[in-house]
Design an enzyme around this catalytic site. Structure first.
Site, short mmCIF file in Angstrom:
data_model
loop_
_atom_site.label_atom_id
_atom_site.label_comp_id
_atom_site.label_asym_id
_atom_site.label_seq_id
_atom_site.Cartn_x
_atom_site.Cartn_y
_atom_site.Cartn_z
N SER A 128 24.78 -50.48 4.71
CA SER A 128 25.11 -49.16 4.19
C SER A 128 25.60 -48.28 5.34
CB SER A 128 23.92 -48.56 3.46
OG SER A 128 24.35 -47.69 2.43
N LYS B 52 23.71 -50.60 -6.28
CA LYS B 52 23.12 -49.54 -5.48
C LYS B 52 21.76 -49.17 -6.04
CE LYS B 52 23.44 -47.55 -1.71
NZ LYS B 52 23.66 -48.31 -0.50
#
Length: 590
Positions: free
Chosen positions: A386, A189
């Protein structure tokens, strides 16, 4: 006194005259815009693909009325381009297509959609010619399907592989004395890296190399097939930069001609069996969209609809706008499609890097409610990652292109401490009276305490568990297996399919056909209905007469000068949602 009175009367009369003239102009333009133009036999459809290609067309309500403070780009919608090519295939009056390419800006999944549509068009035994003053890697991807490829002798062809670029803000934040407070879960991330470091981490570089190579492998395979060049040879041409000028491109058969536009016209006349003095009948994309054909009229007659809900842009709460997926608008579209009896199935077309985790979850819930009533199929465009993947995973079936960018299952949270900026740079200080220890939690005008950091980090971890558990359930996967491919890692569509994140590799048309099959609709028995529904004509006119955000941005840039870069950063700090399900960065592939 009398002169002043006469002056006021004159001003009123001039105002009334201008207003009346404007109304007459609008009525005249409306009358013309409603008529369907006709075309002659042996007409060539010219597709001038320039600038950004969005999911849907951005229309100027009155083409001849273009406000310089709010310019409108016409004919850049992928959905419209695909529909137009399909219509031209069955139109006996269309003899072929001329691709006129310049500065095409689109993701490779969008380009593949157009490319595949052109390949399908050629099955009608009609020709496709391509011309460009210069061809970028993306433009050549389209041009490579053409029967003949012309490049201006003074131009160039880019054929040296793909490069992914990202921007880092750490240096600017240091100068501003803004301290980022970052909370995240997952090895990959790396959306927050631009605020913390000045180059890619090893994990970020690893995932970027993986999906970039996957996208380029597909590129080379498809170009090799279209140009009838062995894949090994084409790979060598790219890796060794053997195309350094147009003579090289001719030598290695990537193009067929170094030629000017008049030479393309000569070739068209030859194919159309016209004399040198004859005029080529050419129709533009914008005009051909208005032409009624038997095929297009047949599409409108069915009472059965497949709703196409387009989610294009960054995800945020609220109504959204062009380039912003507003959760309120998408939820409203889903409810409308769900309740409307004529809508038998839904295709959710997603082109989004994600954004607000909250807004993503709101849409996720509405999709689940909708699929209890009607089939909902996800069609991934260039990016569905995402938050974009969050809403896709709620659908019955996920369809992606092999070169779609997807995955990035994870969330993060970004806060900024601007107390030093305010005090040291601007001279502003703040003080507080709180009812509790954490009453000012997240206030950017004060530094974070360790306790506050722990509270927010635990919240982010809970959000990650929610995302991954929902993804595992929606995809029918074991949670531990899902987490192995999560951690915010980005995948190509091909990689996503191999890892169980995608069901089918295919196009928008494939997604529509799947939706039709699930709704028991036979081919040709349905039409597409797009959501969100376009704004009324006069709303478009009113917006067109205003000052665009782009014009305001340009004025601000001129006013602030060198400080504009810092202004953009501060604006991003203010507008960024606290908890995000977003791609690691804005991916720029060249």
């Amino acid at each position: 006194m009398i002169l002043r009175f006469l002056g006021n009367v004159l001003a009123v009369l001039v105002g009334i005259g201008l207003f009346a003239g404007f109304v007459i102009f609008i009525i005249f333009a409306l009358a013309n815009s409603g008529s369907s133009p006709s075309i002659a036999q042996k007409t060539v459809l010219q597709l001038k693909l320039r600038g950004n290609i969005t999911e849907r067309d951005i229309d100027n309500p009155i083409p001849n009325l273009n406000n310089p403070l709010n310019p409108v780009t016409n004919g850049t919608g992928l959905m419209g381009i695909l529909h137009t090519i399909k219509k031209a295939k069955s139109d006996q009056k269309i003899a072929g297509i001329l691709l006129n390419l310049r500065g095409v800006s689109a993701g490779f999944a969008s380009l593949k959609e157009i490319r595949d549509a052109l390949i399908d068009f050629k099955k009608s035994k009609k020709f496709v010619l391509a011309y460009g003053e210069s061809l970028s890697e993306g433009a050549y991807y389209l041009a490579s399907v053409a029967d003949q490829i012309y490049v201006n002798p003074a131009g160039e062809l880019e054929f040296n592989g793909l490069s992914a670029e990202r921007t880092f803000y750490k240096g600017a934040l240091d100068k501003l004395e803004v301290k980022p407070e970052i909370f995240r879960v997952g090895t990959y991330k790396s959306a927050v890296e631009p605020y913390l470091v000045e180059k890619m981490s090893q994990a970020s570089r690893e995932q970027t190399e993986s999906y970039l190579n996957s996208i380029y492998d597909l590129y080379l395979n498809e170009v090799a097939k279209s140009r009838n060049i062995p894949l090994k040879e084409l790979t060598q041409i790219s890796d060794s930069l053997l195309i350094q000028n147009l003579q090289d491109a001719l030598k290695y058969k990537l193009i067929t001609h170094m030629g000017y536009y008049d030479e393309v016209e000569a070739e068209l006349k030859k194919r159309l069996k016209l004399k040198a003095k004859d005029r080529i009948k050419m129709v533009s994309y914008g005009k051909y969209r208005q032409v009624k054909t038997k095929w297009s009229e047949k599409q409108k007659k069915s009472n059965n609809n497949i709703a196409v809900i387009v989610a294009d842009g960054e995800i945020r709460s609220g109504k959204g706008s062009d380039g912003i997926v507003g959760s309120d608008k998408i939820v409203a579209a889903l409810r409308t499609a769900r309740k409307r009896k004529s809508v038998k199935a839904i295709v959710l077309r997603i082109n989004s890097p994600g954004g607000s985790a909250l807004a993503s979850d709101v849409m996720w819930r509405e999709i689940h409610l909708t699929r209890k009533v009607k089939p909902v199929i996800a069609s991934m465009s260039d990016v569905a990652a995402s938050g974009g993947y969050y809403i896709a995973m709620a659908c019955d079936t996920i369809v992606a292109q092999p070169n779609t960018i997807t995955g990035s299952i994870g969330i993060f949270s970004v806060y900024f401490d601007v107390s030093k900026l305010m005090k040291d740079k601007i001279g502003i200080t703040t003080d507080y009276v709180n009812t509790g220890e954490f009453s000012a939690l997240g206030n950017p005008n004060k530094p974070f305490t360790d306790k506050e950091r722990n509270i927010i980090q635990r919240g982010v971890e809970r959000g990650y568990e929610k995302f991954t558990s929902k993804a595992a359930k929606d995809r029918g996967m074991n949670i531990d297996k899902l987490k192995e491919i999560a951690s915010g890692r980005v995948w190509s569509g091909s990689e996503g399919k191999a890892n169980g994140l995608v069901d089918i590799l295919g196009s928008f048309d494939d997604a529509v056909q799947i939706a039709a099959k699930k709704a028991n609709l036979k081919p040709g028995s349905y039409k597409l209905q797009y959501f969100p529904i376009e704004k009324p004509f006069f709303d478009k006119v009113r917006e067109n007469l205003g000052v665009s955000a782009k014009a305001r941005q340009q004025a601000m840039k001129q006013e602030l000068g060198e400080w504009y870069t810092y202004f953009k950063i501060l604006k991003k700090i203010r507008e960024t949602p606290r908890v995000q399900a977003r791609l690691p960065y804005d991916i720029v592939i060249k």
